[in-house]
Write a protein that holds these residues in place. Structure first.
Motif, PDB file in Angstrom:
ATOM      1  N   ARG A  13      -9.341   7.594  -6.462  1.00 36.41           N
ATOM      2  CA  ARG A  13      -8.747   8.756  -5.795  1.00 36.41           C
ATOM      3  C   ARG A  13      -8.094   8.009  -4.466  1.00 36.41           C
ATOM      4  N   LEU A  14      -6.696   7.832  -4.586  1.00 38.61           N
ATOM      5  CA  LEU A  14      -5.903   7.097  -3.843  1.00 38.61           C
ATOM      6  C   LEU A  14      -5.200   8.106  -2.913  1.00 38.61           C
ATOM      7  N   ALA A  15      -5.142   7.886  -1.678  1.00 42.46           N
ATOM      8  CA  ALA A  15      -4.232   8.884  -0.580  1.00 42.46           C
ATOM      9  C   ALA A  15      -2.754   8.349  -1.029  1.00 42.46           C
ATOM     10  N   VAL A  16      -1.961   9.665  -1.205  1.00 42.49           N
ATOM     11  CA  VAL A  16      -0.622   9.507  -1.220  1.00 42.49           C
ATOM     12  C   VAL A  16       0.155  10.021  -0.326  1.00 42.49           C
ATOM     13  N   ARG A  17       1.066   9.610   0.483  1.00 41.32           N
ATOM     14  CA  ARG A  17       1.941  10.172   1.396  1.00 41.32           C
ATOM     15  C   ARG A  17       3.245  10.328   0.694  1.00 41.32           C
ATOM     16  N   LEU A  18       3.515  11.646   0.778  1.00 38.08           N
ATOM     17  CA  LEU A  18       5.002  12.065   0.308  1.00 38.08           C
ATOM     18  C   LEU A  18       5.883  12.398   1.493  1.00 38.08           C
ATOM     19  N   ARG A  19       7.187  12.062   1.303  1.00 27.75           N
ATOM     20  CA  ARG A  19       8.251  12.274   2.427  1.00 27.75           C
ATOM     21  C   ARG A  19       8.134  13.716   2.517  1.00 27.75           C
ATOM     22  N   GLY A  20       8.049  14.163   3.750  1.00 29.91           N
ATOM     23  CA  GLY A  20       8.344  15.855   3.851  1.00 29.91           C
ATOM     24  C   GLY A  20       7.267  16.718   3.419  1.00 29.91           C
ATOM     25  N   MET A  21       6.069  16.038   2.888  1.00 28.40           N
ATOM     26  CA  MET A  21       5.071  16.964   2.309  1.00 28.40           C
ATOM     27  C   MET A  21       3.738  16.485   2.680  1.00 28.40           C
ATOM     28  N   LEU A  22       2.553  17.466   2.632  1.00 25.84           N
ATOM     29  CA  LEU A  22       1.389  17.275   2.916  1.00 25.84           C
ATOM     30  C   LEU A  22       0.883  16.016   2.022  1.00 25.84           C
ATOM     31  N   PRO A  23      -0.134  15.091   2.736  1.00 28.49           N
ATOM     32  CA  PRO A  23      -0.820  14.047   1.941  1.00 28.49           C
ATOM     33  C   PRO A  23      -1.620  14.469   0.855  1.00 28.49           C
ATOM     34  N   VAL A  24      -1.497  13.828  -0.264  1.00 31.98           N
ATOM     35  CA  VAL A  24      -2.312  14.381  -1.373  1.00 31.98           C
ATOM     36  C   VAL A  24      -3.236  13.396  -1.928  1.00 31.98           C
ATOM     37  N   TYR A  25      -3.939  13.501  -2.690  1.00 33.17           N
ATOM     38  CA  TYR A  25      -4.923  12.557  -3.514  1.00 33.17           C
ATOM     39  C   TYR A  25      -4.663  12.309  -4.995  1.00 33.17           C
ATOM     40  N   LEU A  53      -1.803   4.408  -1.063  1.00 37.22           N
ATOM     41  CA  LEU A  53      -2.599   3.838  -0.026  1.00 37.22           C
ATOM     42  C   LEU A  53      -3.756   3.022  -0.889  1.00 37.22           C
ATOM     43  N   LEU A  54      -3.650   1.845  -0.906  1.00 38.44           N
ATOM     44  CA  LEU A  54      -4.607   0.946  -1.866  1.00 38.44           C
ATOM     45  C   LEU A  54      -5.442   0.318  -0.716  1.00 38.44           C
ATOM     46  N   GLY A  55      -6.723   0.993  -0.330  1.00 36.94           N
ATOM     47  CA  GLY A  55      -7.634   0.246   0.603  1.00 36.94           C
ATOM     48  C   GLY A  55      -6.730   0.524   1.972  1.00 36.94           C
ATOM     49  N   ASP A  56      -6.733  -0.791   2.410  1.00 34.30           N
ATOM     50  CA  ASP A  56      -5.869  -0.731   3.814  1.00 34.30           C
ATOM     51  C   ASP A  56      -4.157  -1.045   3.591  1.00 34.30           C
ATOM     52  N   GLU A  57      -3.787  -1.181   2.518  1.00 42.33           N
ATOM     53  CA  GLU A  57      -2.637  -1.627   2.066  1.00 42.33           C
ATOM     54  C   GLU A  57      -1.779  -0.280   1.560  1.00 42.33           C
ATOM     55  N   VAL A  96      -4.913  -4.257  -9.356  1.00 40.06           N
ATOM     56  CA  VAL A  96      -5.822  -4.998 -10.011  1.00 40.06           C
ATOM     57  C   VAL A  96      -6.930  -5.331  -9.063  1.00 40.06           C
ATOM     58  N   ALA A  97      -6.390  -5.866  -8.009  1.00 41.52           N
ATOM     59  CA  ALA A  97      -7.466  -6.281  -6.908  1.00 41.52           C
ATOM     60  C   ALA A  97      -8.176  -5.002  -6.356  1.00 41.52           C
ATOM     61  N   TYR A  98      -7.556  -3.957  -6.203  1.00 40.34           N
ATOM     62  CA  TYR A  98      -8.175  -2.598  -5.777  1.00 40.34           C
ATOM     63  C   TYR A  98      -9.415  -2.368  -6.885  1.00 40.34           C
ATOM     64  N   ARG A  99      -9.247  -2.209  -8.048  1.00 40.42           N
ATOM     65  CA  ARG A  99      -9.878  -1.941  -9.061  1.00 40.42           C
ATOM     66  C   ARG A  99     -11.163  -3.013  -9.142  1.00 40.42           C
ATOM     67  N   ARG A 100     -11.009  -4.103  -9.147  1.00 42.58           N
ATOM     68  CA  ARG A 100     -11.954  -4.976  -8.787  1.00 42.58           C
ATOM     69  C   ARG A 100     -12.999  -4.629  -7.687  1.00 42.58           C
ATOM     70  N   LEU A 101     -12.456  -4.492  -6.662  1.00 42.25           N
ATOM     71  CA  LEU A 101     -13.369  -3.891  -5.485  1.00 42.25           C
ATOM     72  C   LEU A 101     -14.051  -2.496  -5.586  1.00 42.25           C
ATOM     73  N   GLN A 102     -13.337  -1.674  -6.423  1.00 44.57           N
ATOM     74  CA  GLN A 102     -14.072  -0.413  -6.706  1.00 44.57           C
ATOM     75  C   GLN A 102     -14.732  -0.253  -7.836  1.00 44.57           C
TER      76      GLN A 102
END
Length: 111
Positions: A13-25, A53-57, A96-102
């Protein structure tokens, strides 16, 4: 019968910011795209620009809506499959790094 996917998808469940739209997951994500539930009406072939958004990145991408399943009518919630057209070079490494953490939670069904 569904054929196996060429690229493994992971249920993240990653946050996605889309230009001109509401954020989604996302519901799931792979190195080639993602699936998400969105409130905005879209159709297959629509172009998207935004960032995952992958964690803080934050990783910028451009993508194309490949398929749509609407929950109820043209102007309401639906599930969308997005294929990346362009994404940062190091997205694969970051994913890959995010998956290792999660922890790995392989999506075992076909969407």
């Amino acid at each position: 019968m569904h054929l196996p996917r060429a690229v493994t998808r992971f249920e993240h469940r990653l946050a996605v910011r889309l230009r001109g739209m509401l954020p989604v997951y996302t519901r799931d994500v792979s190195q080639s795209g993602f699936c998400a539930d969105m409130l905005q009406p879209m159709k297959a072939g629509d172009f998207l620009e935004g960032a995952l958004l992958l964690g803080d990145e934050e990783v910028a991408f451009q993508g194309e809506v490949m398929w749509v399943r609407r929950s109820a009518g043209e102007r309401t919630r639906g599930r969308y499959g997005v294929r990346f057209i362009t994404i940062g070079e190091d997205f694969q490494r970051r994913l890959v790094a995010y998956r290792r953490l999660q922890g790995k939670r392989l999506v075992r069904w076909f969407t």
